[in-house]
Design an enzyme around this catalytic site. Structure first.
Site, mmCIF file in Angstrom:
data_model
loop_
_atom_site.group_PDB
_atom_site.id
_atom_site.type_symbol
_atom_site.label_atom_id
_atom_site.label_comp_id
_atom_site.label_asym_id
_atom_site.label_seq_id
_atom_site.Cartn_x
_atom_site.Cartn_y
_atom_site.Cartn_z
ATOM 1 N N HIS A 88 0.841 -1.202 0.000
ATOM 2 C CA HIS A 88 0.000 0.000 0.000
ATOM 3 C C HIS A 88 0.879 1.256 0.000
ATOM 4 O O HIS A 88 0.595 2.217 -0.712
ATOM 5 C CB HIS A 88 -0.878 0.040 1.258
ATOM 6 C CG HIS A 88 -1.843 -1.106 1.387
ATOM 7 N ND1 HIS A 88 -1.887 -1.931 2.485
ATOM 8 C CD2 HIS A 88 -2.812 -1.564 0.546
ATOM 9 C CE1 HIS A 88 -2.837 -2.839 2.325
ATOM 10 N NE2 HIS A 88 -3.414 -2.650 1.163
ATOM 11 N N LYS A 105 -16.018 -6.862 6.438
ATOM 12 C CA LYS A 105 -14.765 -7.644 6.370
ATOM 13 C C LYS A 105 -14.302 -8.098 7.755
ATOM 14 O O LYS A 105 -13.279 -8.773 7.874
ATOM 15 C CB LYS A 105 -13.664 -6.799 5.722
ATOM 16 C CG LYS A 105 -13.612 -6.916 4.210
ATOM 17 C CD LYS A 105 -12.313 -6.353 3.665
ATOM 18 C CE LYS A 105 -11.777 -7.142 2.500
ATOM 19 N NZ LYS A 105 -10.522 -6.580 1.968
ATOM 20 N N ARG A 148 -2.304 -5.265 -8.454
ATOM 21 C CA ARG A 148 -1.106 -6.065 -8.217
ATOM 22 C C ARG A 148 -0.918 -7.104 -9.301
ATOM 23 O O ARG A 148 0.149 -7.258 -9.867
ATOM 24 C CB ARG A 148 -1.203 -6.767 -6.852
ATOM 25 C CG ARG A 148 -1.219 -5.840 -5.661
ATOM 26 C CD ARG A 148 -1.747 -6.529 -4.441
ATOM 27 N NE ARG A 148 -3.112 -6.986 -4.648
ATOM 28 C CZ ARG A 148 -3.793 -7.747 -3.821
ATOM 29 N NH1 ARG A 148 -3.220 -8.192 -2.730
ATOM 30 N NH2 ARG A 148 -5.038 -8.086 -4.085
ATOM 31 N N SER A 199 -3.054 -7.927 2.945
ATOM 32 C CA SER A 199 -3.176 -7.751 4.399
ATOM 33 C C SER A 199 -3.522 -9.075 5.070
ATOM 34 O O SER A 199 -3.033 -9.374 6.163
ATOM 35 C CB SER A 199 -4.247 -6.713 4.718
ATOM 36 O OG SER A 199 -3.886 -5.478 4.171
HETATM 37 N N1 COA Z 1 -0.386 -3.889 -1.619
HETATM 38 C C1 COA Z 1 -0.736 -4.863 -0.792
HETATM 39 N N2 COA Z 1 -1.992 -5.329 -0.704
HETATM 40 C C2 COA Z 1 -2.919 -4.764 -1.484
HETATM 41 C C3 COA Z 1 -2.616 -3.722 -2.377
HETATM 42 C C4 COA Z 1 -1.275 -3.280 -2.438
HETATM 43 N N3 COA Z 1 -0.885 -2.311 -3.249
HETATM 44 N N4 COA Z 1 -3.744 -3.379 -3.022
HETATM 45 C C5 COA Z 1 -4.710 -4.166 -2.535
HETATM 46 N N5 COA Z 1 -4.218 -5.000 -1.619
HETATM 47 C C6 COA Z 1 -4.933 -6.046 -0.877
HETATM 48 C C7 COA Z 1 -5.434 -5.572 0.450
HETATM 49 O O1 COA Z 1 -4.428 -5.711 1.431
HETATM 50 C C8 COA Z 1 -6.603 -6.498 0.698
HETATM 51 O O2 COA Z 1 -6.150 -7.717 1.193
HETATM 52 P P1 COA Z 1 -7.073 -8.684 2.062
HETATM 53 O O3 COA Z 1 -8.412 -8.747 1.411
HETATM 54 O O4 COA Z 1 -6.280 -9.916 1.994
HETATM 55 O O5 COA Z 1 -7.133 -8.108 3.429
HETATM 56 C C9 COA Z 1 -7.155 -6.746 -0.711
HETATM 57 O O6 COA Z 1 -6.104 -6.396 -1.595
HETATM 58 C C10 COA Z 1 -8.352 -5.904 -0.981
HETATM 59 O O7 COA Z 1 -8.043 -4.560 -0.700
HETATM 60 P P2 COA Z 1 -8.951 -3.530 0.088
HETATM 61 O O8 COA Z 1 -8.156 -2.312 0.185
HETATM 62 O O9 COA Z 1 -9.511 -4.096 1.330
HETATM 63 O O10 COA Z 1 -10.002 -3.266 -0.959
HETATM 64 P P3 COA Z 1 -11.436 -3.796 -1.072
HETATM 65 O O11 COA Z 1 -11.488 -4.439 -2.384
HETATM 66 O O12 COA Z 1 -11.899 -4.540 0.123
HETATM 67 O O13 COA Z 1 -12.176 -2.392 -1.150
HETATM 68 C C11 COA Z 1 -12.935 -0.262 -0.457
HETATM 69 C C12 COA Z 1 -12.075 -1.491 -0.146
HETATM 70 C C13 COA Z 1 -12.814 0.636 0.734
HETATM 71 C C14 COA Z 1 -12.387 0.492 -1.662
HETATM 72 C C15 COA Z 1 -14.399 -0.682 -0.727
HETATM 73 O O14 COA Z 1 -14.793 -1.635 0.231
HETATM 74 C C16 COA Z 1 -15.337 0.513 -0.635
HETATM 75 O O15 COA Z 1 -15.381 1.335 -1.521
HETATM 76 N N6 COA Z 1 -16.100 0.600 0.481
HETATM 77 C C17 COA Z 1 -17.043 1.697 0.710
HETATM 78 C C18 COA Z 1 -18.478 1.264 0.356
HETATM 79 C C19 COA Z 1 -18.717 1.431 -1.108
HETATM 80 O O16 COA Z 1 -18.635 2.518 -1.654
HETATM 81 N N7 COA Z 1 -19.080 0.329 -1.764
HETATM 82 C C20 COA Z 1 -19.382 0.317 -3.165
HETATM 83 C C21 COA Z 1 -18.152 0.085 -3.975
HETATM 84 S S1 COA Z 1 -18.587 -0.145 -5.668
#
Ligand code: COA
Length: 168
Positions: free
Chosen positions: A18, A42, A94, A132
């Protein structure tokens, strides 16, 4: 010119992957805000406030403290972006399999708020496999996570799993 961008995520916890995206983001955008989603679905290991503190401590370790704001939100991402006056959402891709999920989210966000653009950046190859949940699992079994997360996060993981095992 793209002015303000949000880098959203659950960050449970923040990793060097990140932070690699943050480092690239600050070179591109005039202002970058890290948006930590509460994301109760989550069932995060760390509270949103702990995740915010760890992010700030991590930015300090990589010399970016004060250059990036770190905020939390518990709403639709586009509502948070609107409130902050951001014109872009920054996401890291990624590996190819991230694309399905990311394209779906970007399309939905565009439908909800057509003025917002999603910008994708690639982290360094070193972090392509990192997540993560992998870090949480390695730490849970007492493995060494020092190459994946800053010292502040490593310390918090140790404390969290120690406290959890004591409360069981
Ligand atoms: N380096 C390391 N890990 C990374 C990474 C990077 N550059 N980019 C993504 N990841 C990993 C994360 O660590 C995470 O791992 P895990 O699931 O094993 O814990 C995984 O990729 C997903 O990343 P995350 O950041 O949790 O993204 P998400 O796909 O869960 O989305 C939000 C998070 C906040 C963007 C999304 O839930 C959101 O927008 N929530 C608000 C509600 C909303 O608007 N919903 C409608 C969306 S259309």
């Amino acid at each position: 010119m793209i002015k303000k961008a949000i880098y959203p995520g659950t960050f449970d916890p923040v990793t060097y992957g990140h932070l690699d995206i943050v480092k690239r983001g600050v070179e591109i955008f005039q202002e970058l805000i890290v948006g930590i989603a509460e994301n109760p679905k989550k069932r995060p290991l760390f509270t949103v406030e702990e995740r915010r503190e760890m992010f700030i401590e991590s930015l300090k370790e990589i010399g970016l403290k004060g250059k990036v704001k770190v905020k939390t939100f518990n709403s639709l991402l586009v509502e948070f972006a609107k409130k902050e006056g951001a014109v872009a959402i920054l996401r890291g891709i990624r590996i190819v399999s991230d694309m399905d999920h990311e394209f779906t989210m970007a399309s939905l966000n565009r439908k909800l708020y057509p003025e917002i653009e999603t910008v994708f950046l690639m982290p360094s190859d070193d972090y392509a496999y990192l997540s993560s949940s992998a870090v949480r699992e390695i730490a849970f079994y007492g493995g060494d996570v020092s190459q994946f997360v800053p010292k502040a996060v490593e310390r918090r993981l140790k404390e969290k799993f120690k406290n959890l095992s004591q409360s069981r």
